[in-house]
Write a protein that holds these residues in place. Structure first.
Motif, PDB file in Angstrom:
ATOM      1  N   ASN A 210     -83.646  36.327  24.246  1.00 40.06           N
ATOM      2  CA  ASN A 210     -83.246  37.717  24.470  1.00 40.06           C
ATOM      3  C   ASN A 210     -81.925  37.956  23.738  1.00 40.06           C
ATOM      4  O   ASN A 210     -80.864  38.122  24.331  1.00 40.06           O
ATOM      5  CB  ASN A 210     -83.097  37.978  25.966  1.00 40.06           C
ATOM      6  CG  ASN A 210     -82.874  39.454  26.278  1.00 40.06           C
ATOM      7  OD1 ASN A 210     -82.686  40.263  25.369  1.00 40.06           O
ATOM      8  ND2 ASN A 210     -82.888  39.796  27.548  1.00 40.06           N
ATOM      9  N   ALA A 211     -82.008  37.932  22.427  1.00 41.00           N
ATOM     10  CA  ALA A 211     -80.810  38.072  21.585  1.00 41.00           C
ATOM     11  C   ALA A 211     -81.158  38.970  20.408  1.00 41.00           C
ATOM     12  O   ALA A 211     -82.270  38.885  19.857  1.00 41.00           O
ATOM     13  CB  ALA A 211     -80.320  36.716  21.101  1.00 41.00           C
ATOM     14  N   TYR A 212     -80.190  39.810  20.009  1.00 35.84           N
ATOM     15  CA  TYR A 212     -80.448  40.802  18.966  1.00 35.84           C
ATOM     16  C   TYR A 212     -79.234  40.926  18.067  1.00 35.84           C
ATOM     17  O   TYR A 212     -78.088  40.788  18.505  1.00 35.84           O
ATOM     18  CB  TYR A 212     -80.803  42.155  19.583  1.00 35.84           C
ATOM     19  CG  TYR A 212     -81.971  42.082  20.534  1.00 35.84           C
ATOM     20  CD1 TYR A 212     -83.276  42.156  20.065  1.00 35.84           C
ATOM     21  CD2 TYR A 212     -81.757  41.893  21.896  1.00 35.84           C
ATOM     22  CE1 TYR A 212     -84.352  42.058  20.934  1.00 35.84           C
ATOM     23  CE2 TYR A 212     -82.825  41.796  22.775  1.00 35.84           C
ATOM     24  CZ  TYR A 212     -84.126  41.877  22.290  1.00 35.84           C
ATOM     25  OH  TYR A 212     -85.175  41.760  23.149  1.00 35.84           O
ATOM     26  N   VAL A 213     -79.500  41.223  16.800  1.00 41.22           N
ATOM     27  CA  VAL A 213     -78.437  41.376  15.809  1.00 41.22           C
ATOM     28  C   VAL A 213     -77.749  42.723  16.027  1.00 41.22           C
ATOM     29  O   VAL A 213     -78.405  43.745  16.255  1.00 41.22           O
ATOM     30  CB  VAL A 213     -79.009  41.289  14.385  1.00 41.22           C
ATOM     31  CG1 VAL A 213     -77.901  41.481  13.351  1.00 41.22           C
ATOM     32  CG2 VAL A 213     -79.712  39.955  14.174  1.00 41.22           C
ATOM     33  N   GLY A 214     -76.434  42.718  15.959  1.00 41.02           N
ATOM     34  CA  GLY A 214     -75.643  43.943  16.096  1.00 41.02           C
ATOM     35  C   GLY A 214     -74.570  44.013  15.027  1.00 41.02           C
ATOM     36  O   GLY A 214     -74.336  43.058  14.279  1.00 41.02           O
ATOM     37  N   ALA A 215     -73.904  45.149  14.941  1.00 39.55           N
ATOM     38  CA  ALA A 215     -72.829  45.339  13.954  1.00 39.55           C
ATOM     39  C   ALA A 215     -71.971  46.506  14.393  1.00 39.55           C
ATOM     40  O   ALA A 215     -72.410  47.376  15.150  1.00 39.55           O
ATOM     41  CB  ALA A 215     -73.389  45.591  12.557  1.00 39.55           C
TER      42      ALA A 215
ATOM     43  N   LEU B  50     -87.432  36.925  11.645  1.00 38.02           N
ATOM     44  CA  LEU B  50     -87.653  37.355  10.270  1.00 38.02           C
ATOM     45  C   LEU B  50     -87.938  36.170   9.357  1.00 38.02           C
ATOM     46  O   LEU B  50     -88.814  36.234   8.492  1.00 38.02           O
ATOM     47  CB  LEU B  50     -86.425  38.130   9.772  1.00 38.02           C
ATOM     48  CG  LEU B  50     -86.450  38.600   8.329  1.00 38.02           C
ATOM     49  CD1 LEU B  50     -87.576  39.601   8.115  1.00 38.02           C
ATOM     50  CD2 LEU B  50     -85.106  39.220   7.947  1.00 38.02           C
ATOM     51  N   TYR B  51     -87.202  35.064   9.524  1.00 35.54           N
ATOM     52  CA  TYR B  51     -87.348  33.900   8.659  1.00 35.54           C
ATOM     53  C   TYR B  51     -88.044  32.727   9.353  1.00 35.54           C
ATOM     54  O   TYR B  51     -88.416  31.760   8.688  1.00 35.54           O
ATOM     55  CB  TYR B  51     -85.975  33.440   8.159  1.00 35.54           C
ATOM     56  CG  TYR B  51     -85.247  34.483   7.351  1.00 35.54           C
ATOM     57  CD1 TYR B  51     -85.643  34.801   6.055  1.00 35.54           C
ATOM     58  CD2 TYR B  51     -84.158  35.155   7.879  1.00 35.54           C
ATOM     59  CE1 TYR B  51     -84.974  35.759   5.311  1.00 35.54           C
ATOM     60  CE2 TYR B  51     -83.482  36.116   7.139  1.00 35.54           C
ATOM     61  CZ  TYR B  51     -83.895  36.416   5.859  1.00 35.54           C
ATOM     62  OH  TYR B  51     -83.233  37.358   5.133  1.00 35.54           O
ATOM     63  N   GLY B  52     -88.141  32.770  10.661  1.00 29.69           N
ATOM     64  CA  GLY B  52     -88.748  31.656  11.363  1.00 29.69           C
ATOM     65  C   GLY B  52     -87.770  30.506  11.558  1.00 29.69           C
ATOM     66  O   GLY B  52     -86.564  30.613  11.323  1.00 29.69           O
ATOM     67  N   GLY B  53     -88.323  29.378  11.988  1.00 35.22           N
ATOM     68  CA  GLY B  53     -87.476  28.219  12.291  1.00 35.22           C
ATOM     69  C   GLY B  53     -86.961  27.490  11.077  1.00 35.22           C
ATOM     70  O   GLY B  53     -86.141  26.568  11.214  1.00 35.22           O
ATOM     71  N   ASP B  54     -87.412  27.856   9.875  1.00 33.61           N
ATOM     72  CA  ASP B  54     -86.930  27.156   8.678  1.00 33.61           C
ATOM     73  C   ASP B  54     -85.487  27.515   8.331  1.00 33.61           C
ATOM     74  O   ASP B  54     -84.805  26.748   7.647  1.00 33.61           O
ATOM     75  CB  ASP B  54     -87.830  27.500   7.478  1.00 33.61           C
ATOM     76  CG  ASP B  54     -89.247  26.984   7.663  1.00 33.61           C
ATOM     77  OD1 ASP B  54     -89.407  26.011   8.433  1.00 33.61           O
ATOM     78  OD2 ASP B  54     -90.174  27.558   7.067  1.00 33.61           O
TER      79      ASP B  54
ATOM     80  N   LEU C 132     -79.608  39.732   7.259  1.00 28.05           N
ATOM     81  CA  LEU C 132     -80.224  40.228   8.477  1.00 28.05           C
ATOM     82  C   LEU C 132     -79.981  41.734   8.577  1.00 28.05           C
ATOM     83  O   LEU C 132     -79.207  42.297   7.814  1.00 28.05           O
ATOM     84  CB  LEU C 132     -79.653  39.516   9.705  1.00 28.05           C
ATOM     85  CG  LEU C 132     -79.939  38.021   9.828  1.00 28.05           C
ATOM     86  CD1 LEU C 132     -79.157  37.411  10.989  1.00 28.05           C
ATOM     87  CD2 LEU C 132     -81.436  37.772  10.018  1.00 28.05           C
ATOM     88  N   ARG C 133     -80.622  42.360   9.534  1.00 28.85           N
ATOM     89  CA  ARG C 133     -80.440  43.779   9.783  1.00 28.85           C
ATOM     90  C   ARG C 133     -80.208  44.000  11.276  1.00 28.85           C
ATOM     91  O   ARG C 133     -80.628  43.190  12.112  1.00 28.85           O
ATOM     92  CB  ARG C 133     -81.663  44.581   9.316  1.00 28.85           C
ATOM     93  CG  ARG C 133     -81.832  44.608   7.806  1.00 28.85           C
ATOM     94  CD  ARG C 133     -80.675  45.302   7.110  1.00 28.85           C
ATOM     95  NE  ARG C 133     -80.854  45.422   5.674  1.00 28.85           N
ATOM     96  CZ  ARG C 133     -80.406  44.553   4.791  1.00 28.85           C
ATOM     97  NH1 ARG C 133     -79.731  43.478   5.208  1.00 28.85           N
ATOM     98  NH2 ARG C 133     -80.608  44.741   3.496  1.00 28.85           N
TER      99      ARG C 133
ATOM    100  N   GLU D 270     -83.157  33.949  18.379  1.00 24.31           N
ATOM    101  CA  GLU D 270     -83.164  32.946  19.445  1.00 24.31           C
ATOM    102  C   GLU D 270     -81.874  32.142  19.321  1.00 24.31           C
ATOM    103  O   GLU D 270     -81.587  31.610  18.245  1.00 24.31           O
ATOM    104  CB  GLU D 270     -84.368  32.045  19.370  1.00 24.31           C
ATOM    105  CG  GLU D 270     -84.438  31.037  20.514  1.00 24.31           C
ATOM    106  CD  GLU D 270     -85.726  30.244  20.548  1.00 24.31           C
ATOM    107  OE1 GLU D 270     -85.774  29.266  21.308  1.00 24.31           O
ATOM    108  OE2 GLU D 270     -86.663  30.605  19.808  1.00 24.31           O
ATOM    109  N   ALA D 271     -81.104  32.100  20.385  1.00 17.88           N
ATOM    110  CA  ALA D 271     -79.765  31.478  20.341  1.00 17.88           C
ATOM    111  C   ALA D 271     -79.720  30.270  21.273  1.00 17.88           C
ATOM    112  O   ALA D 271     -80.236  30.328  22.397  1.00 17.88           O
ATOM    113  CB  ALA D 271     -78.700  32.481  20.755  1.00 17.88           C
ATOM    114  N   THR D 272     -79.112  29.203  20.782  1.00 22.35           N
ATOM    115  CA  THR D 272     -78.908  27.997  21.572  1.00 22.35           C
ATOM    116  C   THR D 272     -77.441  27.618  21.509  1.00 22.35           C
ATOM    117  O   THR D 272     -76.932  27.313  20.433  1.00 22.35           O
ATOM    118  CB  THR D 272     -79.767  26.829  21.039  1.00 22.35           C
ATOM    119  OG1 THR D 272     -81.150  27.211  21.080  1.00 22.35           O
ATOM    120  CG2 THR D 272     -79.562  25.590  21.888  1.00 22.35           C
TER     121      THR D 272
END
Length: 383
Positions: free
Chosen positions: A59-64, A311-315, A368-369, A375-377
């Motif tokens: 439950n994490a989202y990009v912000g600016a 967007l990019y996956g786990g890679d 990113l946008r 996903e954050a750890t």
């Protein structure tokens, strides 16, 4: 008949094939069960040994910190030079507005500044004239004083002549005509003295008036120059304001980023403060990770964070750090906060936003946008 062979009957050594298949299947189930038990044991061991070292959430989202582009003056739009999704740099021209009125206002302000400078020079010249007039009045006073002294001397002489003739007239030594002449001369001398004294008083009053005018004029220019005079400074400030309004007819990008939510059109009359568009600083993004309240026991500012994007996956793995924890849960800052003091209350696990700063170099390599899922750890082993 004797040579005919009878069919061979199965003996006791022939294996029972269905029973053998059941046995092998049983063994496979046993092996599979053992493998599952071993995997479960390994997972449990990992949970006990390593899982406490980190907390995760999807439950994490990009912000600016999005920049709103708004005009500071009201004017019609003459040109729009950008479109949505366009990348701009700080200082690039975004919008041009019609500056006809602003140019006229600047010319008027410059004329008022020139008038203020001229008035100051005129006031300074008037002060010099008043000082010269005050000096001239001093010379007039000295001349009037001399006339008073002369009139007083004539008056004293006429009074002495009158007194002498009056004393002789009692004995008949002086005729009546001579006494009348002496009397007239005394009265004339008295009148001349009074006139001279009045003229002296007038000269003194004129001098005092000139000195007052000079003092009042000096108060307007004392301690100032043409550049520090208050009237000139006020006119200069009005000129600078007009110049600033003219400069603001060209709207430039306050930061570098991507244009979003462009709302302005050519020919539109925009008011000061109306949002025209937004600029998203794609090189300075962050992530708000919403952790459950039970996960925040060991989360601290400065801890390292690994993030992956849908967007990019786990890679592609982003590396950031915890900047800080929010001041309240999402429910506390909701438009309509939950009213828990009700009879049908049900406990809901709350989430608290944790701000995570991203590495600009990694953002440049994999942009990113705003709003993308992450996903954050958080590594809490070094708490």
């Amino acid at each position: 008949m004797a040579d005919q062979q009878s069919p061979t009957l199965p003996t006791e050594e022939t294996p029972d094939l269905p029973q053998d298949k059941k046995g092998r299947r049983k063994k496979l189930f046993i092996i599979f069960g053992v493998v599952l038990v071993v995997i479960a044991a390994l997972v449990l061991a990992w949970q006990l040994i390593f899982a406490w070292r980190s907390v995760s959430t999807d439950n994490a989202y990009v912000g600016a910190d999005v920049a709103q582009v708004t005009p500071l003056v009201s004017a019609p739009v003459s040109a729009v030079l950008v479109e949505d999704t366009q990348h701009v740099k700080k200082g690039d021209v975004l919008v041009r507005m019609d500056d006809s009125d602003a140019r006229l206002a600047l010319q008027q302000a410059e004329a008022q500044l020139a008038q203020a400078r001229r008035r100051f020079r005129q006031t300074a010249a008037t002060g010099q004239s008043l000082d010269a007039r005050s000096t001239a009045r001093q010379a007039d006073i000295r001349a009037a004083q001399a006339q008073v002294d002369a009139a007083k001397a004539n008056f004293d002489k006429a009074r002495v002549d009158y007194d002498r003739r009056k004393a002789l007239a009692a004995n008949g030594a002086v005729s009546g005509d001579e006494l009348t002449s002496a009397t007239n001369a005394l009265q004339t001398a008295q009148a001349n003295l009074s006139l001279a004294q009045a003229q002296l008083a007038q000269m003194k009053a004129t001098k005092n008036s000139a000195q007052s005018d000079a003092a009042a004029n000096r108060a307007l220019t004392s301690g100032t120059t043409i550049d520090t005079n208050p009237d000139v400074e006020a006119a200069r400030a009005a000129r600078d304001k007009a110049q600033l309004d003219l400069d603001r007819m060209v709207i430039r990008a306050p930061i570098s980023g991507v244009i979003a939510q462009r709302k302005v059109q050519i020919g539109e009359q925009v008011a000061a403060g109306k949002p025209l568009m937004s600029i998203v600083p794609t090189g300075r993004l962050y992530v708000d990770a919403n952790f459950k309240e039970g996960q925040l026991t060991s989360v601290r500012a400065g801890q390292p964070v690994e993030l992956t994007s849908d967007l990019y996956g786990g890679d592609v793995v982003y590396h950031g750090k915890v900047v800080g924890l929010g001041g309240g849960t999402g429910a506390a800052f909701a438009l309509i906060p939950a009213q828990n003091a009700t009879g049908n209350w049900i406990k809901v696990v709350q989430r608290l936003p944790v701000r995570v700063a991203l590495d600009p170099k990694e953002l440049k390599a994999h942009p990113l946008r705003v709003g993308l899922s992450m996903e954050a750890t958080v590594d809490v082993s070094g708490q």
